[in-house]
Design an enzyme around this catalytic site. Structure first.
Site, PDB file in Angstrom:
ATOM      1  CD  GLU A  62      38.130  30.865  40.427  1.00 32.72           C
ATOM      2  OE1 GLU A  62      39.172  31.530  40.202  1.00 32.72           O
ATOM      3  OE2 GLU A  62      37.093  31.020  39.772  1.00 32.72           O
ATOM      4  NE  ARG A 106      31.925  31.734  47.728  1.00 32.67           N
ATOM      5  CZ  ARG A 106      32.465  31.855  46.526  1.00 32.67           C
ATOM      6  NH1 ARG A 106      33.338  32.827  46.284  1.00 32.67           N
ATOM      7  NH2 ARG A 106      32.126  31.036  45.540  1.00 32.67           N
ATOM      8  CG  ASN A 112      34.031  34.385  42.948  1.00 33.90           C
ATOM      9  OD1 ASN A 112      34.194  33.309  43.535  1.00 33.90           O
ATOM     10  ND2 ASN A 112      33.847  34.447  41.649  1.00 33.90           N
ATOM     11  CG  ASN A 168      34.255  34.547  38.125  1.00 32.51           C
ATOM     12  OD1 ASN A 168      35.227  34.151  38.741  1.00 32.51           O
ATOM     13  ND2 ASN A 168      33.109  33.883  38.116  1.00 32.51           N
ATOM     14  CG  ASP A 173      34.992  31.004  36.588  1.00 28.73           C
ATOM     15  OD1 ASP A 173      35.571  31.800  37.344  1.00 28.73           O
ATOM     16  OD2 ASP A 173      34.337  30.041  37.018  1.00 28.73           O
TER      17      ASP A 173
END
Length: 300
Positions: free
Chosen positions: A17, A99, A101, A147, A203
Site C-alpha cells: 500500500e 487504525r 489507512n 482510501n 482503493d
C-alpha cells in the site's frame, strides 16, 4: 500500447500500500501495511531497502524538514530512516479499534489521512488533516474504509475514495484554508458499465496532469482511469495474476511510469499458484501516454 512489468514479485506478504514517489531521491516509498514494513525501492540500482516497525503502517510521506511522516496505528508520527526513531506527533480516536489507512499531502503540504475499523465495521472511520502547524482537524465523518486521495491540477477540487460504498467523492477545495465543501459523487462503481455485476471497489488513487484519476480496483485486478468531472471510465489497465490491486503512484524522471501495489493476505493458497500468483507484487506500467503530478510532501 502500455507495458506492465513486475518490479518486485510478492514483495508484500500482507498488504502492499501507500506508494509515494520521492522525486528528490528518485525512489519509491511504499508499505506492507499489516506487518509494519516500510520499503524504499531504487529503480536505478534495483535495490529495495526496508525498515520494520511494530504496528500497522498505513502510509509514509517525506517531510520538508527531513525524515518522514507515517501513519502508525492511530497516530501521525515522524520517522528518521537512518536511526529508525519514531516520534508521535498526534493520535486520533484513542481507545478505539481503528487504525490509520491511506494518507497523502495536499498542494500546501498539509497531510490528510483516514481511519478505518480493523474489523471492517462500516462507517467507523473518519478523514483527518494534519496541518503544517501540527494541529489535527476532522474533515469527513463516518467513513468506512478511508482510501485514495487526489487534488485536481488547478487545486480547486479534492477527490476521496471510500471503499465499502464503492464511491469516489469530490469536494470543492480551498488551497489557502484547506476547507472542503460541496461533497458529491464523482465516480460510482455501481453505475460504471464495465463493473456492473462484478466485485471491484475503489482503493488507492492518483491523478494525471489532465485531471483524470487512476483508481486501484480492489477485486478487479486492474487500474481504472476516470474523468472525475463526468464519471466516465476512460481506460482499464489489467495487472497480471493479481486481483487485489490497492494503490498507485506516478514515478520516474518524467513522472510517466505508474507504480502499482497489490494485496496478498486472505487469498486462498490454491489461487497463489494460479490467478493470484503475483499477489503482493509491485508493478510498473509504462507507455500510458500521460504524466502525473509530483507528489507533495509534508511542510510542517
Amino acid at each position: 500500447m502500455y507495458k506492465v512489468e513486475t518490479v518486485l514479485k510478492n514483495v508484500a506478504t500482507k498488504c502492499g500500500e501507500g506508494p509515494h514517489w520521492e522525486d528528490s531521491t528518485q525512489t519509491l516509498l511504499f508499505v506492507d501495511l499489516d506487518i509494519g514494513k516500510i520499503f524504499r525501492y531504487n529503480p536505478a540500482t534495483r535495490t529495495n531497502d526496508m525498515i520494520q516497525l511494530n504496528g500497522c503502517v498505513g502510509f509514509i510521506v517525506p517531510r520538508s524538514k527531513g525524515g518522514f511522516v507515517i501513519g502508525l496505528d492511530r497516530t501521525f508520527s515522524t520517522l528518521d530512516w537512518n536511526t529508525k526513531t519514531v516520534t508521535k506527533l498526534a493520535e486520533v480516536e484513542p481507545g478505539t479499534n481503528n487504525r490509520m489507512n491511506d494518507g497523502k499531502c495536499d498542494p500546501r503540504g498539509r497531510l490528510w489521512a483516514g481511519t478505518m475499523s480493523k474489523t471492517l465495521e462500516d462507517f467507523q472511520g473518519n478523514l483527518y488533516c494534519l496541518d503544517t502547524d501540527g494541529s489535527v482537524t476532522k474533515k469527513v465523518e463516518r467513513t468506512s474504509i478511508s482510501n485514495g486521495l487526489a487534488w485536481s491540477p488547478d487545486n480547486t477540487t479534492m477527490y476521496f475514495a471510500d471503499t465499502a460504498p464503492r464511491k469516489v467523492y469530490a469536494f470543492n477545495y480551498d488551497i489557502n484554508t484547506g476547507d472542503i465543501t460541496n461533497k458529491r459523487v464523482a465516480v460510482d462503481f455501481d453505475k460504471v458499465p464495465e463493473f456492473q455485476g462484478k466485485v471491484p471497489s475503489p482503493d488507492g488513487m492518483t491523478i494525471d496532469i489532465d485531471g483524470n484519476i487512476w483508481v486501484a480496483c480492489l477485486g478487479g485486478g486492474c487500474m481504472a482511469k476516470f474523468d472525475p468531472r463526468t464519471g466516465a471510465a476512460l481506460q482499464q489497465v489489467d495487472l497480471p495474476d493479481a486481483t487485489q490491486i490497492t494503490s498507485a503512484a506516478w514515478g520516474g524522471r518524467n513522472l510517466d511510469e505508474l507504480y502499482v501495489t497489490s494485496l496478498r493476505k486472505e487469498i486462498p493458497d490454491s489461487e497463489l499458484h494460479t490467478v493470484n500468483s503475483q499477489a503482493g507484487s509491485l508493478f510498473r506500467v509504462t507507455g500510458l501516454g500521460v504524466r502525473g503530478i509530483p507528489a507533495y510532501v509534508y511542510q510542517g
